[in-house]
Design a protein around this motif. Structure first.
Motif, PDB file in Angstrom:
ATOM      1  N   LEU A   1      91.936-111.884  -2.680  1.00 53.96           N
ATOM      2  CA  LEU A   1      90.672-111.147  -2.644  1.00 53.96           C
ATOM      3  C   LEU A   1      90.926-109.673  -2.348  1.00 53.96           C
ATOM      4  O   LEU A   1      90.320-108.792  -2.976  1.00 53.96           O
ATOM      5  CB  LEU A   1      89.750-111.758  -1.576  1.00 53.96           C
ATOM      6  CG  LEU A   1      88.417-111.040  -1.347  1.00 53.96           C
ATOM      7  CD1 LEU A   1      87.573-110.996  -2.626  1.00 53.96           C
ATOM      8  CD2 LEU A   1      87.648-111.719  -0.213  1.00 53.96           C
ATOM      9  N   GLU A   2      91.819-109.385  -1.406  1.00 51.86           N
ATOM     10  CA  GLU A   2      92.097-107.993  -1.038  1.00 51.86           C
ATOM     11  C   GLU A   2      92.692-107.220  -2.214  1.00 51.86           C
ATOM     12  O   GLU A   2      92.341-106.052  -2.438  1.00 51.86           O
ATOM     13  CB  GLU A   2      93.037-107.949   0.175  1.00 51.86           C
ATOM     14  CG  GLU A   2      92.423-108.460   1.463  1.00 51.86           C
ATOM     15  CD  GLU A   2      92.260-109.975   1.499  1.00 51.86           C
ATOM     16  OE1 GLU A   2      91.356-110.458   2.216  1.00 51.86           O
ATOM     17  OE2 GLU A   2      93.038-110.682   0.811  1.00 51.86           O
ATOM     18  N   ALA A   3      93.569-107.858  -2.972  1.00 52.09           N
ATOM     19  CA  ALA A   3      94.154-107.194  -4.145  1.00 52.09           C
ATOM     20  C   ALA A   3      93.091-106.926  -5.199  1.00 52.09           C
ATOM     21  O   ALA A   3      93.082-105.865  -5.841  1.00 52.09           O
ATOM     22  CB  ALA A   3      95.284-108.052  -4.728  1.00 52.09           C
ATOM     23  N   LYS A   4      92.191-107.860  -5.387  1.00 52.28           N
ATOM     24  CA  LYS A   4      91.116-107.678  -6.358  1.00 52.28           C
ATOM     25  C   LYS A   4      90.189-106.540  -5.938  1.00 52.28           C
ATOM     26  O   LYS A   4      89.764-105.727  -6.773  1.00 52.28           O
ATOM     27  CB  LYS A   4      90.327-108.984  -6.520  1.00 52.28           C
ATOM     28  CG  LYS A   4      91.123-110.068  -7.215  1.00 52.28           C
ATOM     29  CD  LYS A   4      90.377-111.402  -7.235  1.00 52.28           C
ATOM     30  CE  LYS A   4      91.223-112.476  -7.913  1.00 52.28           C
ATOM     31  NZ  LYS A   4      90.560-113.804  -7.895  1.00 52.28           N
ATOM     32  N   ILE A   5      89.884-106.465  -4.655  1.00 49.94           N
ATOM     33  CA  ILE A   5      89.000-105.398  -4.166  1.00 49.94           C
ATOM     34  C   ILE A   5      89.668-104.033  -4.314  1.00 49.94           C
ATOM     35  O   ILE A   5      89.017-103.062  -4.724  1.00 49.94           O
ATOM     36  CB  ILE A   5      88.588-105.665  -2.709  1.00 49.94           C
ATOM     37  CG1 ILE A   5      87.675-106.894  -2.647  1.00 49.94           C
ATOM     38  CG2 ILE A   5      87.891-104.437  -2.100  1.00 49.94           C
ATOM     39  CD1 ILE A   5      87.392-107.380  -1.239  1.00 49.94           C
ATOM     40  N   LEU A   6      90.952-103.931  -3.981  1.00 51.83           N
ATOM     41  CA  LEU A   6      91.643-102.652  -4.144  1.00 51.83           C
ATOM     42  C   LEU A   6      91.642-102.217  -5.608  1.00 51.83           C
ATOM     43  O   LEU A   6      91.372-101.051  -5.918  1.00 51.83           O
ATOM     44  CB  LEU A   6      93.074-102.743  -3.625  1.00 51.83           C
ATOM     45  CG  LEU A   6      93.922-101.476  -3.805  1.00 51.83           C
ATOM     46  CD1 LEU A   6      93.295-100.266  -3.117  1.00 51.83           C
ATOM     47  CD2 LEU A   6      95.352-101.704  -3.296  1.00 51.83           C
ATOM     48  N   SER A   7      91.905-103.134  -6.509  1.00 52.73           N
ATOM     49  CA  SER A   7      91.869-102.814  -7.932  1.00 52.73           C
ATOM     50  C   SER A   7      90.468-102.361  -8.350  1.00 52.73           C
ATOM     51  O   SER A   7      90.316-101.377  -9.077  1.00 52.73           O
ATOM     52  CB  SER A   7      92.294-104.036  -8.755  1.00 52.73           C
ATOM     53  OG  SER A   7      92.242-103.757 -10.137  1.00 52.73           O
ATOM     54  N   ASP A   8      89.446-103.058  -7.866  1.00 49.91           N
ATOM     55  CA  ASP A   8      88.066-102.677  -8.178  1.00 49.91           C
ATOM     56  C   ASP A   8      87.733-101.283  -7.645  1.00 49.91           C
ATOM     57  O   ASP A   8      87.128-100.466  -8.344  1.00 49.91           O
ATOM     58  CB  ASP A   8      87.081-103.685  -7.578  1.00 49.91           C
ATOM     59  CG  ASP A   8      86.982-104.975  -8.387  1.00 49.91           C
ATOM     60  OD1 ASP A   8      87.562-105.046  -9.480  1.00 49.91           O
ATOM     61  OD2 ASP A   8      86.302-105.908  -7.907  1.00 49.91           O
ATOM     62  N   ALA A   9      88.119-101.012  -6.406  1.00 49.06           N
ATOM     63  CA  ALA A   9      87.809 -99.713  -5.800  1.00 49.06           C
ATOM     64  C   ALA A   9      88.509 -98.582  -6.535  1.00 49.06           C
ATOM     65  O   ALA A   9      87.931 -97.509  -6.751  1.00 49.06           O
ATOM     66  CB  ALA A   9      88.221 -99.724  -4.320  1.00 49.06           C
ATOM     67  N   ASP A  10      89.747 -98.813  -6.937  1.00 51.63           N
ATOM     68  CA  ASP A  10      90.499 -97.795  -7.680  1.00 51.63           C
ATOM     69  C   ASP A  10      89.814 -97.499  -9.013  1.00 51.63           C
ATOM     70  O   ASP A  10      89.725 -96.336  -9.431  1.00 51.63           O
ATOM     71  CB  ASP A  10      91.927 -98.290  -7.897  1.00 51.63           C
ATOM     72  CG  ASP A  10      92.885 -97.169  -8.278  1.00 51.63           C
ATOM     73  OD1 ASP A  10      92.871 -96.118  -7.615  1.00 51.63           O
ATOM     74  OD2 ASP A  10      93.644 -97.354  -9.238  1.00 51.63           O
ATOM     75  N   LYS A  11      89.316 -98.529  -9.673  1.00 52.21           N
ATOM     76  CA  LYS A  11      88.607 -98.338 -10.942  1.00 52.21           C
ATOM     77  C   LYS A  11      87.250 -97.671 -10.719  1.00 52.21           C
ATOM     78  O   LYS A  11      86.842 -96.807 -11.502  1.00 52.21           O
ATOM     79  CB  LYS A  11      88.428 -99.681 -11.658  1.00 52.21           C
ATOM     80  CG  LYS A  11      89.719-100.313 -12.145  1.00 52.21           C
ATOM     81  CD  LYS A  11      89.492-101.506 -13.039  1.00 52.21           C
ATOM     82  CE  LYS A  11      88.898-102.702 -12.350  1.00 52.21           C
ATOM     83  NZ  LYS A  11      89.880-103.504 -11.604  1.00 52.21           N
ATOM     84  N   LEU A  12      86.548 -98.066  -9.671  1.00 51.36           N
ATOM     85  CA  LEU A  12      85.235 -97.469  -9.395  1.00 51.36           C
ATOM     86  C   LEU A  12      85.328 -95.965  -9.177  1.00 51.36           C
ATOM     87  O   LEU A  12      84.399 -95.226  -9.515  1.00 51.36           O
ATOM     88  CB  LEU A  12      84.595 -98.122  -8.165  1.00 51.36           C
ATOM     89  CG  LEU A  12      83.897 -99.456  -8.380  1.00 51.36           C
ATOM     90  CD1 LEU A  12      83.556-100.092  -7.031  1.00 51.36           C
ATOM     91  CD2 LEU A  12      82.634 -99.276  -9.216  1.00 51.36           C
ATOM     92  N   ASP A  13      86.432 -95.498  -8.632  1.00 54.74           N
ATOM     93  CA  ASP A  13      86.580 -94.063  -8.383  1.00 54.74           C
ATOM     94  C   ASP A  13      86.782 -93.276  -9.672  1.00 54.74           C
ATOM     95  O   ASP A  13      86.823 -92.056  -9.654  1.00 54.74           O
ATOM     96  CB  ASP A  13      87.750 -93.800  -7.423  1.00 54.74           C
ATOM     97  CG  ASP A  13      87.675 -92.413  -6.794  1.00 54.74           C
ATOM     98  OD1 ASP A  13      86.605 -92.067  -6.244  1.00 54.74           O
ATOM     99  OD2 ASP A  13      88.670 -91.671  -6.864  1.00 54.74           O
ATOM    100  N   ALA A  14      86.908 -93.998 -10.798  1.00 54.99           N
ATOM    101  CA  ALA A  14      87.029 -93.331 -12.098  1.00 54.99           C
ATOM    102  C   ALA A  14      85.718 -93.339 -12.872  1.00 54.99           C
ATOM    103  O   ALA A  14      85.672 -92.857 -14.003  1.00 54.99           O
ATOM    104  CB  ALA A  14      88.115 -94.017 -12.928  1.00 54.99           C
ATOM    105  N   ILE A  15      84.656 -93.897 -12.284  1.00 56.74           N
ATOM    106  CA  ILE A  15      83.367 -93.994 -12.962  1.00 56.74           C
ATOM    107  C   ILE A  15      82.320 -93.217 -12.170  1.00 56.74           C
ATOM    108  O   ILE A  15      82.448 -93.045 -10.970  1.00 56.74           O
ATOM    109  CB  ILE A  15      82.903 -95.467 -13.084  1.00 56.74           C
ATOM    110  CG1 ILE A  15      84.056 -96.391 -13.454  1.00 56.74           C
ATOM    111  CG2 ILE A  15      81.784 -95.612 -14.109  1.00 56.74           C
ATOM    112  CD1 ILE A  15      83.685 -97.868 -13.448  1.00 56.74           C
ATOM    113  N   GLY A  16      81.261 -92.801 -12.838  1.00 56.17           N
ATOM    114  CA  GLY A  16      80.169 -92.108 -12.162  1.00 56.17           C
ATOM    115  C   GLY A  16      80.458 -90.637 -11.956  1.00 56.17           C
ATOM    116  O   GLY A  16      81.305 -90.045 -12.634  1.00 56.17           O
TER     117      GLY A  16
END
Length: 206
Positions: free
Chosen positions: A124-139
């Motif tokens: 779960l922690e690895a998935k969240i880190l990957s998600d957060a890294d991607k989110l910082d490229a959007i918006g």
């Protein structure tokens, strides 16, 4: 963001703050992957991790250390910053006497945070880190980062817009967690509106 709003254990907080200072010294300058990016990813990880029930200590350490080898990759000294970052993280955390099972959780999250190459995140922690890294490229932040990168590399507006279409607009469909998917929808919508607006301005319509 105050970490003690998410993590109440004082020993954990001291470890995370020590790791923040350790990670900071790897970044000699700011930019699209400077330490401000690391701080934003940490903030996102804490918000998503609390919603998803993650181990916030492991997640915070992984977030702070996930890009420490990025400057080495940028200078051509290593091939993959995720692999090298995990190696450095293991060495650093072992020097502090951190539990070996937790070290491997942190290292795996770092190794798996890049969406463009493996390994696939298992925890779960690895998935969240990957998600957060991607989110910082959007918006809004993502838009700013695209044009920062373009300025750093002499890329024009049209090339920047192609990057949105080829990469940034695909990220919302690559999220692992429900919390990140909700966040990505709003950021994606904002990005689409920006692209539509700038294309109209290029054509002289506004």
């Amino acid at each position: 963001m105050k970490l003690d709003e998410f993590i109440t254990n004082k020993e954990s907080l001291r470890l995370i703050e020590r790791t923040r200072e350790y990670a900071r010294h790897f970044f000699e300058r700011e930019g699209t992957h400077g330490f401000s990016h690391v701080e934003r990813v940490l903030n996102l990880c804490m918000h998503i991790g609390r919603e998803e029930g993650a181990d916030l200590e492991v997640l915070a350490l992984a977030a702070l250390l996930h890009d420490i080898a990025r400057p080495l990759e940028s200078s051509g000294r290593v091939e993959d910053h995720a692999v090298e970052g995990a190696r450095i993280a293991r060495q650093y955390l072992r020097s502090l006497g951190y539990a070996e099972d937790k070290i491997e959780e942190v290292a795996h999250a770092i190794e798996a945070h890049r969406f463009s190459r493996g390994p696939e995140p298992r925890t779960l922690e690895a998935k969240i880190l990957s998600d957060a890294d991607k989110l910082d490229a959007i918006g809004a932040i993502g838009i700013a980062r695209v044009f920062m990168y373009s300025g750093e590399h002499g890329r024009d507006i049209e090339a920047s817009l192609r990057h949105f279409e080829e990469k940034i607009l695909r990220l919302k469909d690559l999220m692992y967690t429900e919390t990140a998917r909700r966040m990505a929808e709003e950021r994606h919508r904002f990005t689409e509106e920006f692209i539509e607006r700038i294309r109209r301005e290029i054509e002289g319509e506004i």
